[in-house]
Motif scaffolding. Sequence first.
Motif, PDB file in Angstrom:
ATOM      1  N   UNK A 361      15.370   9.512   8.939  1.00  0.00           N
ATOM      2  CA  UNK A 361      16.539   8.687   8.580  1.00  0.00           C
ATOM      3  C   UNK A 361      17.209   8.190   9.856  1.00  0.00           C
ATOM      4  N   UNK A 362      17.725   6.965   9.793  1.00  0.00           N
ATOM      5  CA  UNK A 362      18.479   6.403  10.914  1.00  0.00           C
ATOM      6  C   UNK A 362      19.296   5.209  10.427  1.00  0.00           C
ATOM      7  N   UNK A 363      20.551   5.148  10.860  1.00  0.00           N
ATOM      8  CA  UNK A 363      21.434   4.022  10.553  1.00  0.00           C
ATOM      9  C   UNK A 363      21.500   3.711   9.059  1.00  0.00           C
ATOM     10  N   UNK A 364      21.546   4.766   8.250  1.00  0.00           N
ATOM     11  CA  UNK A 364      21.666   4.592   6.809  1.00  0.00           C
ATOM     12  C   UNK A 364      20.375   4.298   6.097  1.00  0.00           C
ATOM     13  N   UNK A 365      19.268   4.306   6.816  1.00  0.00           N
ATOM     14  CA  UNK A 365      17.976   3.959   6.210  1.00  0.00           C
ATOM     15  C   UNK A 365      17.066   5.170   6.119  1.00  0.00           C
ATOM     16  N   UNK A 366      16.415   5.317   4.979  1.00  0.00           N
ATOM     17  CA  UNK A 366      15.321   6.277   4.846  1.00  0.00           C
ATOM     18  C   UNK A 366      14.069   5.582   5.373  1.00  0.00           C
ATOM     19  N   UNK A 367      13.445   6.150   6.386  1.00  0.00           N
ATOM     20  CA  UNK A 367      12.331   5.487   7.044  1.00  0.00           C
ATOM     21  C   UNK A 367      10.976   5.841   6.443  1.00  0.00           C
ATOM     22  N   UNK A 368      10.910   6.877   5.616  1.00  0.00           N
ATOM     23  CA  UNK A 368       9.647   7.319   5.030  1.00  0.00           C
ATOM     24  C   UNK A 368       9.391   6.623   3.699  1.00  0.00           C
ATOM     25  N   UNK A 369       8.286   5.901   3.600  1.00  0.00           N
ATOM     26  CA  UNK A 369       7.932   5.246   2.344  1.00  0.00           C
ATOM     27  C   UNK A 369       7.656   6.265   1.240  1.00  0.00           C
ATOM     28  N   UNK A 370       7.115   7.426   1.604  1.00  0.00           N
ATOM     29  CA  UNK A 370       6.801   8.446   0.597  1.00  0.00           C
ATOM     30  C   UNK A 370       8.084   9.025  -0.006  1.00  0.00           C
ATOM     31  N   UNK A 371       9.101   9.205   0.817  1.00  0.00           N
ATOM     32  CA  UNK A 371      10.382   9.689   0.298  1.00  0.00           C
ATOM     33  C   UNK A 371      11.038   8.613  -0.564  1.00  0.00           C
ATOM     34  N   UNK A 372      10.951   7.353  -0.134  1.00  0.00           N
ATOM     35  CA  UNK A 372      11.498   6.258  -0.932  1.00  0.00           C
ATOM     36  C   UNK A 372      10.834   6.206  -2.304  1.00  0.00           C
ATOM     37  N   UNK A 373       9.533   6.395  -2.327  1.00  0.00           N
ATOM     38  CA  UNK A 373       8.808   6.387  -3.602  1.00  0.00           C
ATOM     39  C   UNK A 373       9.300   7.509  -4.508  1.00  0.00           C
ATOM     40  N   UNK A 374       9.497   8.701  -3.916  1.00  0.00           N
ATOM     41  CA  UNK A 374       9.975   9.847  -4.697  1.00  0.00           C
ATOM     42  C   UNK A 374      11.355   9.592  -5.278  1.00  0.00           C
ATOM     43  N   UNK A 375      12.155   8.767  -4.584  1.00  0.00           N
ATOM     44  CA  UNK A 375      13.508   8.468  -5.052  1.00  0.00           C
ATOM     45  C   UNK A 375      13.577   7.192  -5.873  1.00  0.00           C
ATOM     46  N   UNK A 376      12.430   6.494  -6.014  1.00  0.00           N
ATOM     47  CA  UNK A 376      12.414   5.246  -6.767  1.00  0.00           C
ATOM     48  C   UNK A 376      13.073   4.105  -6.034  1.00  0.00           C
ATOM     49  N   UNK A 377      12.987   4.142  -4.675  1.00  0.00           N
ATOM     50  CA  UNK A 377      13.603   3.109  -3.844  1.00  0.00           C
ATOM     51  C   UNK A 377      12.525   2.189  -3.293  1.00  0.00           C
ATOM     52  N   UNK A 378      12.741   0.902  -3.369  1.00  0.00           N
ATOM     53  CA  UNK A 378      11.793  -0.067  -2.821  1.00  0.00           C
ATOM     54  C   UNK A 378      11.708   0.105  -1.306  1.00  0.00           C
TER      55      UNK A 378
END
Length: 383
Positions: A361-378
């Motif tokens: 994570x940095x500057x409010x962004x989740x940088x891992x695509x796999x974590x984004x997928x788990x959270x349902x985030x594009x």
Amino acid sequence: MKIAIAREAIEVGERRVALIPALVKRLAQPDWYFLLEANAGEGSFIPDADYVDAGAAVVADKAELWSNTDVLLKVAPPSRDEVNLLPEGSTLISFLNPLGDPELIKLLADRQITAFSMELIPRTSRAQSMDALSSQAGIAGYKAVLLGAAALPKFFPMLTTAAGTIRPAKVFVMGAGVAGLQAIATARRLGAIVEAFDIRPAVKEEVQSLGAKFVEIDLGEDTVAAGGYAKEVSAAAQQKTQAVLTEHIANSDVVITTAQVPGKRAPILVTAAMVEGMAPGSVIVDLAANQGGNCEVTDPGKDINYHGVTVIGPTNLPSSMPVHASQLYAKNIATLLQYLVKDNAINLDFEDDIIRDTCITHAGEIRSDRVKTALGISSEVQV
């Protein structure tokens, strides 16, 4: 730059500490100020006075330390309350379990924390000295054999006595990563006959070099994931594996399982029927217990007796050897910290594979695509 060493929460059973005094002293340089949460080294038998002698200042109040740091060093993932103590823009370096607890990663991003996950250090020669998963897995493999030997109602080595000859114990290690290879080496040192299995055929030579027999199974599919880790295989491949391994498990005195898949439930390698086929008094040590277990009957965190077989499900073996576990982890952390800091600030060159892979994570962004997928985030949307 203020660098804080957190005290691990007693309730989670974590006895390691993120940095030891010797490395505080070695890292000391102008404008680096080390702060220690009081009694942070207690579980590793390191008194606060040793840190003071190394140049660190002890802070008794947790909230004061956490809320006034630039970089916080930790072992276990922080709690939600702890994350909320961190100031915006600060840096956290710790194990974070990003795929197992993506909501924690979202909170770190929401809090504008720059977080580095020690699980995500790339498995490359350049990053080898920072690889905390490997350093801690070696400890787990070693301790697993000791647990198995202590629980087994037999000797490990062959003994020739006036009363007769004692045959050596048979140990079967499932998974030949760092933990498995250390388990093989330790069981061999104790005099056991050792067999090992891994879905990655490339580890055969490593297993044999330690004096163990490698059990080969042709699964007919790719079994190696990125970074050299074992890949999750198909249901058909798992069934084929279980069919072949049943006989080896039944003939073993001690079975040690180590197979894990990041972010997913551990694959079942030992079914309840297989356990029932083992001789009474046999032992299973399941190093994947914290991900549900490789053994179908494992109860994470407990030792159980199932049809006369002792099934041990430890969830944090490195913490049971906190002195050396802390030494190794601290070296991993110190090496990463030295690599990250340039001109008294955290370097965020995302063209660098170590920084790119580890910074989650940095500057409010989740940088891992796999974590984004788990959270349902594009993947294109910032948090």
